[in-house]
Design a protein around this motif. Sequence first.
Motif, PDB file in Angstrom:
ATOM      1  N   ARG A  79     123.249  43.332 135.945  1.00 32.59           N
ATOM      2  CA  ARG A  79     122.181  42.835 135.076  1.00 32.59           C
ATOM      3  C   ARG A  79     122.463  43.114 133.603  1.00 32.59           C
ATOM      4  N   LYS A  80     123.144  44.220 133.293  1.00 33.25           N
ATOM      5  CA  LYS A  80     123.398  44.545 131.892  1.00 33.25           C
ATOM      6  C   LYS A  80     124.578  43.762 131.332  1.00 33.25           C
ATOM      7  N   GLY A  81     125.589  43.512 132.159  1.00 31.30           N
ATOM      8  CA  GLY A  81     126.770  42.818 131.686  1.00 31.30           C
ATOM      9  C   GLY A  81     126.606  41.318 131.579  1.00 31.30           C
ATOM     10  N   GLU A  82     125.892  40.704 132.548  1.00 31.62           N
ATOM     11  CA  GLU A  82     125.763  39.258 132.528  1.00 31.62           C
ATOM     12  C   GLU A  82     124.421  38.743 133.031  1.00 31.62           C
ATOM     13  N   GLY A  83     123.570  39.611 133.533  1.00 27.78           N
ATOM     14  CA  GLY A  83     122.301  39.143 134.077  1.00 27.78           C
ATOM     15  C   GLY A  83     121.208  38.969 133.047  1.00 27.78           C
ATOM     16  N   LEU A  84     121.308  39.708 131.924  1.00 25.08           N
ATOM     17  CA  LEU A  84     120.268  39.667 130.900  1.00 25.08           C
ATOM     18  C   LEU A  84     120.896  39.646 129.510  1.00 25.08           C
ATOM     19  N   ALA A  85     120.159  39.087 128.559  1.00 25.18           N
ATOM     20  CA  ALA A  85     120.534  39.178 127.147  1.00 25.18           C
ATOM     21  C   ALA A  85     119.743  40.344 126.567  1.00 25.18           C
ATOM     22  N   LEU A  86     120.310  41.536 126.646  1.00 28.53           N
ATOM     23  CA  LEU A  86     119.575  42.767 126.361  1.00 28.53           C
ATOM     24  C   LEU A  86     118.961  42.844 124.957  1.00 28.53           C
ATOM     25  N   PRO A  87     119.634  42.364 123.892  1.00 33.15           N
ATOM     26  CA  PRO A  87     119.016  42.480 122.568  1.00 33.15           C
ATOM     27  C   PRO A  87     117.817  41.545 122.374  1.00 33.15           C
ATOM     28  N   LEU A  88     117.706  40.515 123.211  1.00 26.15           N
ATOM     29  CA  LEU A  88     116.630  39.534 123.038  1.00 26.15           C
ATOM     30  C   LEU A  88     115.344  40.018 123.684  1.00 26.15           C
ATOM     31  N   SER A  89     114.266  39.323 123.391  1.00 30.35           N
ATOM     32  CA  SER A  89     112.951  39.714 123.897  1.00 30.35           C
ATOM     33  C   SER A  89     112.793  39.356 125.371  1.00 30.35           C
ATOM     34  N   VAL A  90     111.751  39.911 125.967  1.00 34.86           N
ATOM     35  CA  VAL A  90     111.396  39.553 127.337  1.00 34.86           C
ATOM     36  C   VAL A  90     111.127  38.055 127.425  1.00 34.86           C
ATOM     37  N   ALA A  91     110.393  37.511 126.459  1.00 40.37           N
ATOM     38  CA  ALA A  91     110.060  36.085 126.463  1.00 40.37           C
ATOM     39  C   ALA A  91     111.313  35.225 126.436  1.00 40.37           C
ATOM     40  N   ASP A  92     112.284  35.583 125.604  1.00 37.62           N
ATOM     41  CA  ASP A  92     113.527  34.816 125.536  1.00 37.62           C
ATOM     42  C   ASP A  92     114.270  34.868 126.868  1.00 37.62           C
ATOM     43  N   ASN A  93     114.341  36.039 127.468  1.00 39.52           N
ATOM     44  CA  ASN A  93     115.068  36.185 128.728  1.00 39.52           C
ATOM     45  C   ASN A  93     114.393  35.429 129.869  1.00 39.52           C
ATOM     46  N   VAL A  94     113.083  35.439 129.911  1.00 33.96           N
ATOM     47  CA  VAL A  94     112.371  34.767 130.995  1.00 33.96           C
ATOM     48  C   VAL A  94     112.524  33.249 130.907  1.00 33.96           C
ATOM     49  N   THR A  95     112.544  32.717 129.695  1.00 38.27           N
ATOM     50  CA  THR A  95     112.497  31.259 129.522  1.00 38.27           C
ATOM     51  C   THR A  95     113.850  30.619 129.223  1.00 38.27           C
ATOM     52  N   LEU A  96     114.910  31.391 129.084  1.00 43.48           N
ATOM     53  CA  LEU A  96     116.145  30.831 128.530  1.00 43.48           C
ATOM     54  C   LEU A  96     116.819  29.789 129.416  1.00 43.48           C
ATOM     55  N   THR A  97     116.547  29.767 130.721  1.00 46.67           N
ATOM     56  CA  THR A  97     117.132  28.718 131.567  1.00 46.67           C
ATOM     57  C   THR A  97     116.205  27.515 131.702  1.00 46.67           C
ATOM     58  N   ARG A  98     115.066  27.543 130.995  1.00 47.62           N
ATOM     59  CA  ARG A  98     114.161  26.384 131.022  1.00 47.62           C
ATOM     60  C   ARG A  98     113.327  26.373 129.746  1.00 47.62           C
ATOM     61  N   PHE A  99     114.004  26.301 128.615  1.00 48.21           N
ATOM     62  CA  PHE A  99     113.311  26.244 127.328  1.00 48.21           C
ATOM     63  C   PHE A  99     112.455  24.982 127.194  1.00 48.21           C
ATOM     64  N   SER A 100     112.773  23.956 127.978  1.00 47.31           N
ATOM     65  CA  SER A 100     112.035  22.692 127.862  1.00 47.31           C
ATOM     66  C   SER A 100     110.553  22.859 128.171  1.00 47.31           C
ATOM     67  N   SER A 101     110.216  23.907 128.936  1.00 50.57           N
ATOM     68  CA  SER A 101     108.816  24.109 129.311  1.00 50.57           C
ATOM     69  C   SER A 101     107.958  24.609 128.148  1.00 50.57           C
ATOM     70  N   CYS A 102     108.620  25.139 127.113  1.00 54.68           N
ATOM     71  CA  CYS A 102     107.874  25.719 125.996  1.00 54.68           C
ATOM     72  C   CYS A 102     108.391  25.206 124.655  1.00 54.68           C
ATOM     73  N   SER A 103     108.853  23.980 124.651  1.00 55.89           N
ATOM     74  CA  SER A 103     109.318  23.373 123.402  1.00 55.89           C
ATOM     75  C   SER A 103     108.881  21.915 123.356  1.00 55.89           C
ATOM     76  N   ARG A 104     108.937  21.358 122.175  1.00 50.43           N
ATOM     77  CA  ARG A 104     108.579  19.953 121.985  1.00 50.43           C
ATOM     78  C   ARG A 104     109.538  19.339 120.979  1.00 50.43           C
TER      79      ARG A 104
END
Length: 236
Positions: A79-104
């Motif tokens: 999870r630390k090496g490739e599962g998460l983007a550790l410096p980014l926020s929880v919100a960024d990590n949760v949504t990063l594979t589906r940004f389309s749901s929270c963008s326009r």
Amino acid sequence: MRGLAATPAVRDASFSLRRGEVLGVFGLMGSGRTEMVRALFGLDSSALGRMVRGGREGPLRSTPARRLAQGLGYLSEDRKGEGLALPLSVADNVTLTRFSSCSRLGVLDPRRQQDQAAERTREVKVKMRGPEQAVRTLSGGNQQKVALARLLHQEADVLLLDEPTRGIDVASKAQIYEAIGSAAARGKAILMVSSYLPELLGVCDRIAVMSRGRLGSARPVSDWTPETVMEEAIGA
């Protein structure tokens, strides 16, 4: 999956996975269990085999981007090496594979992103100050729950989970087991790879054993005992 091979670790792996099912794969270190999951998600460009999904057959060789589009989600054992983007926020990590749901029109809406992340992290009981908190400041168990929340937000139909509870506390393990069971109850198809046998016996519907790069037949969990699993794992 028919005839999966990814040299040198995976020689032959064939299995079926159904909606609403948790299929467990047990294997000792070096058995090829992790390499098999990575090949399924398109992370091994040398992989061979045939995949049939929804009645449509195609070659196994693919890319992670294509697998995401096909509804597959992958949780890495690292999870630390490739599962998460550790410096980014929880919100960024949760949504990063589906940004389309929270963008326009290609522009991210931070408020919508944080609301969606808060909803998903509540489902898996992440302890945090808020969605804006950096993932690196969370405990290991909460980091792993954030990684699982990302798959739920992605709305993946097939979840490929590699060691989903490795190195986390007992309470977090129980919450992840609960989330896996809930996802299966909603019709998700879940492949769960683990070297911790008690969790497979407690969570899975069927179990298959990986030994020396070959995956054995999946059988109902009631057909297995710890002794028979270990015997198959060491090729006894």
